[in-house]
Design an enzyme around this catalytic site. Structure first.
Site, PDB file in Angstrom:
ATOM      1  N   TYR A 109      10.016 -27.675  28.729  1.00 54.28           N
ATOM      2  CA  TYR A 109      11.197 -28.550  28.641  1.00 54.28           C
ATOM      3  C   TYR A 109      12.109 -28.002  27.562  1.00 54.28           C
ATOM      4  O   TYR A 109      12.239 -26.798  27.400  1.00 54.28           O
ATOM      5  CB  TYR A 109      10.749 -30.001  28.401  1.00 54.28           C
ATOM      6  CG  TYR A 109      11.846 -31.005  28.651  1.00 54.28           C
ATOM      7  CD1 TYR A 109      12.555 -31.007  29.854  1.00 54.28           C
ATOM      8  CD2 TYR A 109      12.207 -31.934  27.690  1.00 54.28           C
ATOM      9  CE1 TYR A 109      13.576 -31.903  30.090  1.00 54.28           C
ATOM     10  CE2 TYR A 109      13.229 -32.840  27.917  1.00 54.28           C
ATOM     11  CZ  TYR A 109      13.914 -32.817  29.117  1.00 54.28           C
ATOM     12  OH  TYR A 109      14.930 -33.705  29.347  1.00 54.28           O
ATOM     13  N   LYS A 181      11.894 -32.604  34.702  1.00 50.02           N
ATOM     14  CA  LYS A 181      11.680 -34.030  34.451  1.00 50.02           C
ATOM     15  C   LYS A 181      10.502 -34.564  35.260  1.00 50.02           C
ATOM     16  O   LYS A 181       9.730 -35.408  34.790  1.00 50.02           O
ATOM     17  CB  LYS A 181      12.947 -34.822  34.792  1.00 50.02           C
ATOM     18  CG  LYS A 181      13.975 -34.838  33.689  1.00 50.02           C
ATOM     19  CD  LYS A 181      13.485 -35.600  32.473  1.00 50.02           C
ATOM     20  CE  LYS A 181      14.537 -35.639  31.377  1.00 50.02           C
ATOM     21  NZ  LYS A 181      14.087 -36.348  30.174  1.00 50.02           N
TER      22      LYS A 181
END
Length: 552
Positions: A109, A181
């Site tokens: 991420y 996500k």
């Protein structure tokens, strides 16, 4: 005993039906076990001769994969290695990352995913997710049909790529933020990876570098806006709801002028969520409430300055104002007066042109704040004497030593959250903040929020209400280590995120049931039964026995 998880294919125990054999099975990331296929499955699925003879465990595979990962020269190469592994063997990928979550979080991420998104068209190897473009709005349902029917999808993350992770317009590369996500929702909340759908809405791009790049894979045209854009979004929402009527839709990294409008339009119609507005707001509020407890400041008295009044900043302001209004029994407009928001022009005042719908409630009366008073951050801090300073500006080092020392003169325990992502865009480094406040500051930086989507998915909630968001905040705040020891962090460690996700899901589900929004049958009333019911439907990276099925 906990009640049965229900008729849906979310129970994560027992054999798994598999329609593939031989090389096709080894090409399926969902079913592939690589060197861990047991002898009987090698026989049943015609795998002999396609694999080395030594049968290994998942732990053996993780050890090898971690050695390979560690040999990569930089974080972007590590990100690419993990993406390749995910496309080959999902269980191994998630087991590896789960085993080294704290180390790898910044690689899968922010900040490294931002680099991968910027280089999407150059690193492209294999498509993942659903690509919908504005030239073909009437074909959306047909394109979505590639990914199943009816009850096959629980969770959709969709982005139009206009405002990605502090790096701006990335066009079609936004598919990777949707993918990332969903990886987080699986790791943190146990949402089944096969029941998710990452989507990019390609409306064009205003990124000049992408428009000039001959390798760019998206639409090479200026970003569409206005009525055509709104109709495109509406086509998507209706097509997605028609194809996957129970799916929860998560809007991600939409632009400043669209994110709030889209959320406001659809949150009363469908179960949906905007992470930049509500997710950031929830985690910040939970950390702030824990900090207020430590500093003995009541919510009704708190003064908050937010530097950066974009989607995230106004989302945080909104959550704080809602909570002050509820707890102090005031109107939201009165509660909003405890919050001062600044953006590029400085303090937001009502005479400024071009205020967004998210900014308008927090713009101060011009008479209250004459221009000669100064509207820059230092002037506002001097005048307001805030208990809380929050940064969502993506302006690195904006919280200078002078500003922090000025704030620390007026409050005993300054609460300072430099939240901008990626890390290089933090408004200040925590070590500097502690030094400038003689260790008195309570600090939190940008942090993952355990997805509340698990509770919405499992309860099949009709909508995500404000009360459900408040329940999520309270559940997260309750797990703050600082509540037990003021010297400990305001937010729990990422390694505890699965347990915290169960707490949040339980709180959200109970709230959904109470409000009459839950549509799932057989939800336990609460306590251990509800927690076990939730855990039974959380996906774990383990190899399940395969049972051969033959498609008609």
């Amino acid at each position: 005993m906990a009640s049965n998880p229900g008729h849906r294919s979310r129970a994560m125990r027992g054999p798994l039906e598999c329609p593939y054999e031989a090389s096709a099975l080894l090409q399926s990331s969902q079913f592939n076990k690589g060197s861990a296929f047991p002898y009987e499955e090698r026989t049943a699925f015609n795998l002999h001769g396609l694999l080395p003879p030594n049968i290994q465990s998942l732990d053996d595979q993780v050890q090898r994969a971690y050695q390979q990962y560690s040999s990569r020269q930089d974080d972007l190469a590590k990100n690419t290695f993990l993406a390749s592994m995910k496309s080959q063997n999902e269980v191994l990928y998630y087991k590896l990352v789960q085993s080294h979550l704290k180390e790898m979080f910044g690689v899968i991420y922010t900040p490294t995913e931002g680099d991968a998104i910027q280089n999407y068209s150059r690193l492209f190897r294999k498509p993942e997710g659903c690509f919908l473009d504005i030239r073909n709005p009437d074909r959306m349902e047909a394109y979505l049909s590639h990914f199943g029917t009816g009850d096959d999808v629980d969770y959709i993350v969709v982005s139009d790529g206009e405002e990605i992770l502090g790096i701006g317009d990335q066009g079609v590369g936004a598919i990777l933020i949707s993918v990332a996500k969903l990886v987080i929702t699986t790791l943190c909340a146990g949402i089944h990876p096969a029941r998710q759908l990452p989507v990019v809405l390609d409306c064009g791009t205003n990124n000049e570098d992408l428009l000039r790049d001959e390798l760019y894979l998206g639409l090479r045209q200026r970003r569409v806006a206005g009525k055509e854009y709104d109709e495109f979004i509406e086509h998507f929402v209706h097509a997605a709801r028609k194809r996957f009527p129970h799916a929860y839709i998560h809007f991600e990294d939409f632009g400043l002028h669209n994110a709030r409008r889209i959320l406001d339009k659809y949150q009363t119609q469908i179960p949906c969520f905007n992470d930049d507005i509500q997710g950031t707001g929830c985690v910040t509020l939970a950390a702030m409430m824990a900090a207020l407890h430590v500093s003995s400041v009541k919510l009704k008295d708190v003064r908050v300055v937010i530097f950066g009044a974009g989607t995230a900043g106004t989302g945080i302001a909104d959550q704080i104002a809602d909570t002050i209004a509820t707890e102090a029994q005031r109107s939201k407009s009165e509660a909003s007066k405890q919050i001062w928001c600044l953006d590029k022009p400085g303090l937001l005042v009502q005479s400024l042109e071009g205020l967004t719908t998210g900014q308008e409630p927090f713009a101060r009366n011009d008479e209250e704040w004459p221009e000669n008073t100064g509207r820059d951050l230092l002037a506002v801090v001097k005048h307001v004497k805030p208990h809380v300073l929050i940064g969502t500006s993506t302006k690195p080092k904006a919280f200078t030593e002078e500003i922090i020392r000025e704030m620390a003169q007026h409050v005993e325990r300054p609460i300072i959250f430099p939240l901008s992502n990626p890390t290089r865009l933090h408004e200040a480094q925590p070590d500097d903040i502690y030094k400038w406040t003689d260790g008195r500051a309570l600090v939190a930086t940008g942090s993952p929020f355990p997805p509340i989507g698990l509770g919405v998915v499992l309860s099949r909630a009709k909508l995500l209400s404000k009360t459900m968001l408040v329940a999520a905040v309270e559940a997260l705040k309750a797990r703050s280590p600082a509540l037990q020891d003021a010297r400990r962090p305001l937010l729990p460690d990422v390694e505890d995120v699965r347990d915290i996700s169960v707490d949040i899901a339980a709180a959200v589900i109970q709230c959904a049931v109470h409000e009459g929004l839950a549509q799932e049958d057989g939800i336990p009333e609460g306590g251990d039964d509800l927690r076990e019911w939730i855990k039974a439907q959380m996906w774990e990276p383990v190899y399940r026995p395969l049972v051969r099925v033959i498609d008609d």
